[in-house]
Write an enzyme that holds these catalytic residues in place. Structure first.
Site, short mmCIF file in Angstrom:
data_model
loop_
_atom_site.label_atom_id
_atom_site.label_comp_id
_atom_site.label_asym_id
_atom_site.label_seq_id
_atom_site.Cartn_x
_atom_site.Cartn_y
_atom_site.Cartn_z
N ASP A 46 -3.09 -34.09 5.99
CA ASP A 46 -2.17 -35.23 6.11
C ASP A 46 -0.73 -34.74 5.93
OD1 ASP A 46 -2.98 -34.77 3.35
OD2 ASP A 46 -1.82 -36.56 2.82
N ASP A 76 -0.29 -24.50 -0.95
CA ASP A 76 0.44 -25.76 -0.87
C ASP A 76 1.69 -25.71 -1.75
OD1 ASP A 76 0.69 -28.54 -0.03
OD2 ASP A 76 0.14 -29.10 -2.07
N ASP A 99 3.26 -27.28 5.68
CA ASP A 99 2.66 -28.14 4.64
C ASP A 99 1.63 -29.09 5.27
OD1 ASP A 99 2.40 -29.45 2.14
OD2 ASP A 99 3.94 -30.90 2.67
N GLU A 102 -3.34 -35.74 0.29
CA GLU A 102 -2.50 -35.13 -0.74
C GLU A 102 -1.16 -35.83 -0.86
OE1 GLU A 102 0.52 -32.58 -2.53
OE2 GLU A 102 0.48 -33.27 -0.46
N HIS A 151 8.81 -31.13 4.13
CA HIS A 151 9.23 -32.53 4.11
C HIS A 151 10.61 -32.74 4.73
CE1 HIS A 151 6.33 -33.89 0.64
NE2 HIS A 151 5.72 -33.20 1.58
#
Length: 463
Positions: free
Chosen positions: A85, A172, A114, A148, A436
């Site tokens: 995800d 991660d 990620d 996650e 992100h």
């Protein structure tokens, strides 16, 4: 043939499989039958398991919550845990966020770093072990998580049905190795305000912050006063004497006070400026009288103020492994009836939850403040001489030529969701962190180097 040579032969397959996953948008959506996190996440999990089956691995899909590829025999297993995800793509991309295009040696797309790229590196690392028929004494599972970014319900579901690995890692986070992650709490403190004594100055509301785990960069208060100009003067004087960015203006018979701070992650509150606590410092200067509102403001300034380590609260815990406790006031919502404030406290790894919360509770209870909505994650800590840590250090140094220094962090990684697991990569020291962010990418050479590192790590743990 050595593992690294086999990884090089698999280079184009690693790249293509990563692109296959990145091209599927896997942001959490409305749940459907067999698809607890929505259509896109389920489609990505299906494709990851298809790739795994094509590589010759046994695959299992656990009701859409999690899947895994398995190789080897035995009761015990070693795991690599990563998630499929992703966070929403947002704006500001120079290349399509789900295009997986390669430019100047970088693959761009949400999830490249990620975790879609790293989990493919691990999967093909296991493929290299399988192709070379290297002997293992334990099974290996590449575990594809799906939740996650929004809560880790996936691994809770997994652990209700499967035993935990005896050792594992998650790609991660960052290299070299994160061996210590502080205990993490997020909760509210709440006080009812029974203001019976009148005053010429009343606080109508105080609102600030966005989340408990972010240092708030803005807080606003509305003040009702018979002499509004005096409040304006007080705010201006306080701003000069304190150095805080605070301004006040009259609007609709109220004095609106605005406090501006500097945002930062809640794990490093010392690099921010807390706009809420700046505001409460000013509010204590107001002639509020003797009432619950004034008592709460005084309590905050006495025991918290602008501190970020909990010293005045009596919980200034510290250890050599992970440093000081961090204390962040993240949000406030205050009116003339009640105040609710969200806190984010992270305590050092060698302490227990009770070491922090018992002294904390003692102080708030005396002030008739209650704790609500407690969310707590235990610390994660592996001694430096632990087999898992020593093994990963050895592998990292062999593959990169650099020392594998151990990292302690205030944040939490996916490793906290799975017992006997530590965070290991994929971000190399000194590299830009695109996770992100718009234009998230992974260097193609890092994708391949990760595969070499993870292949060797899997083999050393499971041989």
């Amino acid at each position: 043939m050595e593992l690294n040579e086999r990884i090089e032969e698999l280079r184009e397959e690693i790249i293509k499989s990563t692109q296959d996953l990145v091209k599927i948008k896997s942001v959490e959506e409305e749940a459907k039958e067999g698809k607890p996190f929505g259509e896109g996440v389920a489609k990505t999990l299906d494709r990851a398991l298809e790739i795994s089956a094509e590589l010759g691995f046994k695959t299992v899909n656990m009701d859409g919550y999690v899947g895994y590829a398995e190789y080897g025999e035995g009761e015990d297993y070693v795991a690599v845990l990563a998630h499929l995800d992703v966070v929403p793509e947002g704006d500001g991309w120079i290349h399509p966020p789900y295009g997986a295009e390669i430019h100047d040696g970088k693959m761009y797309g949400r999830g490249t770093m990620d975790d879609k790229g790293p989990i493919m590196s691990a999967l093909y690392g296991l493929k290299a072990i399988k192709d070379l028929k290297l002997p293992l004494s334990k099974k290996v599972r590449i575990i594809f998580g799906t939740d996650e970014e929004t809560g880790s319900e996936d691994i809770a579901y997994y652990l209700q049905r499967e035993k935990a690995p005896i050792a594992g890692f998650t790609p991660d986070a960052e290299y070299p190795i994160i061996y210590a992650e502080k205990g993490l709490t997020v909760f509210d403190i709440v006080k009812d305000l029974n203001n019976r004594e009148n005053s010429d100055v009343r606080i109508k509301y105080v609102k600030g912050g966005t989340r408990a785990n972010v240092v708030p960069d803005y807080c606003e208060a509305a003040i009702e006063a018979k002499n509004a100009s005096e409040i304006i003067k007080l705010a201006e004087s306080f701003a000069v004497s304190s150095g805080y960015d605070i301004k006040a203006e009259i609007k609709d018979d109220l004095v609106i006070v605005k406090s501006v701070g500097v945002s930062a992650h809640g794990s490093v509150p010392e690099i921010g400026k807390n706009a809420i606590m700046q505001m409460f410092k000013l509010l204590e200067e107001l002639p509020l009288g003797d009432n619950d509102t004034a008592a709460f403001i005084k309590f905050l300034n006495t025991y918290i103020g602008m501190e970020v380590n909990g010293e005045s609260f009596g919980i200034g815990l510290e250890d050599k492994e992970s440093g000081k406790l961090t204390f962040n006031v993240g949000t406030v919502d205050m009116n003339d009836k009640k105040v609710t404030m969200a806190l984010n406290l992270r305590y050092p790894v060698t302490f227990k939850f009770e070491d922090m919360i018992n002294p904390f509770n003692e102080k708030v209870e005396k002030a008739c403040i209650r704790v609500e909505n407690m969310d707590h994650d235990e610390p994660l800590y592996f001694p430096a001489d632990h087999f898992l840590i020593k093994t990963l250090q050895k592998v990292y140094k062999e593959q990169t030529g650099n020392e594998a220094t151990l990292l302690a962090i205030g944040g939490g990684t996916y490793a906290k969701a799975m017992p006997n697991t530590v965070a290991f990569g994929p971000l190399f020291p000194g590299e830009e962190d695109p996770i992100h962010q718009p234009n998230e990418y992974i260097k193609v050479e890092d994708l391949i180097l990760n595969a070499k590192i993870y292949a060797k790590a899997i083999y050393e743990l499971a041989k």
